[in-house]
Motif scaffolding. Structure first.
Motif, short mmCIF file in Angstrom:
data_model
loop_
_atom_site.label_atom_id
_atom_site.label_comp_id
_atom_site.label_asym_id
_atom_site.label_seq_id
_atom_site.Cartn_x
_atom_site.Cartn_y
_atom_site.Cartn_z
N MET A 182 17.90 -23.91 -31.53
CA MET A 182 18.21 -25.28 -31.12
C MET A 182 17.00 -25.99 -30.54
O MET A 182 16.21 -25.39 -29.80
N ALA A 183 16.85 -27.26 -30.90
CA ALA A 183 15.83 -28.13 -30.31
C ALA A 183 16.51 -29.01 -29.27
O ALA A 183 17.54 -29.65 -29.56
N ASN A 184 15.95 -29.04 -28.05
CA ASN A 184 16.55 -29.76 -26.93
C ASN A 184 15.58 -30.79 -26.37
O ASN A 184 14.36 -30.60 -26.40
N ALA A 185 16.14 -31.86 -25.83
CA ALA A 185 15.36 -32.88 -25.12
C ALA A 185 16.04 -33.13 -23.78
O ALA A 185 17.28 -33.15 -23.68
N TYR A 186 15.22 -33.32 -22.72
CA TYR A 186 15.74 -33.47 -21.37
C TYR A 186 15.11 -34.68 -20.69
O TYR A 186 13.95 -35.02 -20.94
N VAL A 187 15.89 -35.29 -19.81
CA VAL A 187 15.41 -36.37 -18.96
C VAL A 187 15.57 -35.92 -17.51
O VAL A 187 16.69 -35.61 -17.07
N ASP A 188 14.45 -35.86 -16.78
CA ASP A 188 14.48 -35.54 -15.35
C ASP A 188 14.75 -36.82 -14.56
O ASP A 188 14.12 -37.85 -14.80
N LEU A 189 15.68 -36.76 -13.62
CA LEU A 189 16.21 -37.96 -12.95
C LEU A 189 15.59 -38.24 -11.59
O LEU A 189 16.12 -39.04 -10.83
N GLY A 190 14.47 -37.62 -11.28
CA GLY A 190 13.85 -37.82 -9.98
C GLY A 190 13.88 -36.54 -9.17
O GLY A 190 14.64 -35.61 -9.48
N THR A 191 13.05 -36.47 -8.13
CA THR A 191 12.92 -35.25 -7.33
C THR A 191 13.15 -35.55 -5.86
O THR A 191 12.58 -36.51 -5.32
N TRP A 192 14.00 -34.75 -5.23
CA TRP A 192 14.28 -34.84 -3.81
C TRP A 192 14.20 -33.44 -3.22
O TRP A 192 14.93 -32.53 -3.67
N TRP A 193 13.32 -33.25 -2.22
CA TRP A 193 13.15 -31.94 -1.57
C TRP A 193 12.91 -30.84 -2.60
O TRP A 193 13.51 -29.77 -2.55
N CYS A 194 12.05 -31.14 -3.58
CA CYS A 194 11.65 -30.20 -4.64
C CYS A 194 12.78 -29.90 -5.64
O CYS A 194 12.63 -29.04 -6.50
N ILE A 195 13.91 -30.59 -5.56
CA ILE A 195 15.03 -30.37 -6.49
C ILE A 195 15.12 -31.56 -7.43
O ILE A 195 15.16 -32.72 -6.98
N THR A 196 15.17 -31.28 -8.73
CA THR A 196 15.19 -32.32 -9.76
C THR A 196 16.44 -32.18 -10.62
O THR A 196 16.58 -31.22 -11.38
N PRO A 197 17.41 -33.09 -10.53
CA PRO A 197 18.54 -33.07 -11.47
C PRO A 197 18.08 -33.54 -12.85
O PRO A 197 17.17 -34.37 -12.96
N PHE A 198 18.72 -33.02 -13.90
CA PHE A 198 18.34 -33.40 -15.25
C PHE A 198 19.57 -33.38 -16.17
O PHE A 198 20.59 -32.75 -15.88
N VAL A 199 19.46 -34.11 -17.26
CA VAL A 199 20.46 -34.10 -18.33
C VAL A 199 19.71 -33.92 -19.64
O VAL A 199 18.50 -34.20 -19.74
N ALA A 247 25.24 -30.32 -25.11
CA ALA A 247 24.94 -31.25 -24.02
C ALA A 247 24.65 -30.43 -22.77
O ALA A 247 25.34 -29.43 -22.50
N HIS A 248 23.62 -30.82 -22.02
CA HIS A 248 23.15 -30.04 -20.88
C HIS A 248 23.11 -30.89 -19.60
O HIS A 248 22.91 -32.10 -19.66
N ALA A 249 23.25 -30.22 -18.47
CA ALA A 249 23.05 -30.85 -17.17
C ALA A 249 22.71 -29.74 -16.18
O ALA A 249 23.17 -28.60 -16.33
N GLY A 250 21.89 -30.06 -15.17
CA GLY A 250 21.55 -29.03 -14.22
C GLY A 250 20.63 -29.50 -13.12
O GLY A 250 20.32 -30.69 -12.99
N LEU A 251 20.18 -28.54 -12.32
CA LEU A 251 19.25 -28.77 -11.22
C LEU A 251 18.06 -27.83 -11.38
O LEU A 251 18.23 -26.65 -11.69
N ALA A 252 16.86 -28.38 -11.18
CA ALA A 252 15.63 -27.59 -11.25
C ALA A 252 14.96 -27.58 -9.89
O ALA A 252 14.87 -28.62 -9.23
#
Length: 281
Positions: free
Chosen positions: A138-155, A205-210
């Motif tokens: 699978m080929a995936n693409a992600y958008v990082d939604l900003g970083t707070w306290w070194c944690i970055t939510p993404f979809v 479809a993906h979502a998570g925290l980095a």
């Protein structure tokens, strides 16, 4: 009085001599200048990734040729949970967009379910068992939604292919009211199916925290919804060899809710500490 004047004259002469000597001394060089260091760029870079997780899979229905023409009902169709593992390589284009390609193995998940048919004077149930596993590219693409306290939510989202394999599939059938069988006496049968796999279009479809542990290492906690297409067992054979042939059974619309723990290694990340540059003037 004369001695006091002599002392004052000697003191004045000594002071003037000291001032003259100080004036003749060279001026000390200024301290070295430190050039400002630009912050590390957050744009561009290759990375490796890996994930482990668990699946929660299901199928919309189980179909067969004869059952399609009769009012069969499906009961308890589903799969046990199974582990998944994947590896991939990706590229970060800027500080909010990245993409990767992964290869994923989804371990064997036990299958269970039944098709039931009830008619006047006739009843039939087919209890299905077996297991299912997949290889996914699978080929995936992600958008990082900003970083707070070194944690970055993404979809993100992905497209690719899934090789769905059915193993050890078996149909344990029970019929009440079969021709030639006394009323109320069940007629049992067992049908075995060969292992079989097929490629399908797949999407996710993906979502998570980095969490960025350091500039070169990131940990992810992610959820993925996977649509894996269809699957089917191979040719069938009755337990007494009274019948055999190609199967008409198909598992439709395989989906899964996955939870994963992953890591990313940046291949060209800056070091955690960069010494200042020194210029000599």
């Amino acid at each position: 009085m004369r001695s006091v004047k002599s002392l004052l004259a000697a003191g004045a002469a000594s002071l003037i001599s000291s001032m003259a000597f100080a004036a003749d001394m060279p001026i000390a060089a200024p301290p070295p200048m430190y050039a400002p260091v630009a912050p590390p760029s957050d744009f561009g870079g290759w990375y490796l990734r890996g994930d482990v997780g668990m699946t929660n899979q299901r199928a919309k229905s189980i179909e067969s040729g004869p059952a399609a023409a009769l009012p069969f009902t499906t009961e308890g169709l589903g799969f046990d949970s199974s582990p998944l593992f994947d590896l991939g390589v990706g590229y970060r284009f800027n500080n909010w967009f990245r993409a990767d390609v992964i290869g994923q193995y989804r371990g064997k998940a036990n299958l269970h379910g039944a098709n039931n048919l009830v008619l006047p004077g006739y009843a039939e149930t087919n209890n299905y068992t077996g297991s299912k596993s997949e290889w996914v590219v699978m080929a995936n693409a992600y958008v990082d939604l900003g970083t707070w306290w070194c944690i970055t939510p993404f979809v993100g989202a992905g497209v690719g292919g899934s090789y769905n394999k059915i193993s050890g599939f078996r149909d344990d059938g029970v019929i009440y009211g079969a021709a030639g069988v006394p009323a109320g006496v069940p007629s049992n049968s067992v049908t075995y199916f060969a292992d079989n796999g097929k490629w399908n279009f797949a999407w996710a479809a993906h979502a998570g925290l980095a969490y960025k542990v350091n500039p070169g290492f990131t940990v992810e906690l992610a959820y993925s919804y996977m649509n894996l297409g269809d699957a089917a067992p191979g040719n069938f054979r009755a337990f007494d060899n009274s019948a055999s042939g190609p199967t008409s059974i198909k598992l439709k619309d395989l989906t899964s809710h996955d939870v994963k723990l992953g890591v990313r290694w940046e291949l060209n990340s800056p070091p955690a500490y960069m010494p200042p540059l020194v210029t000599k003037g």
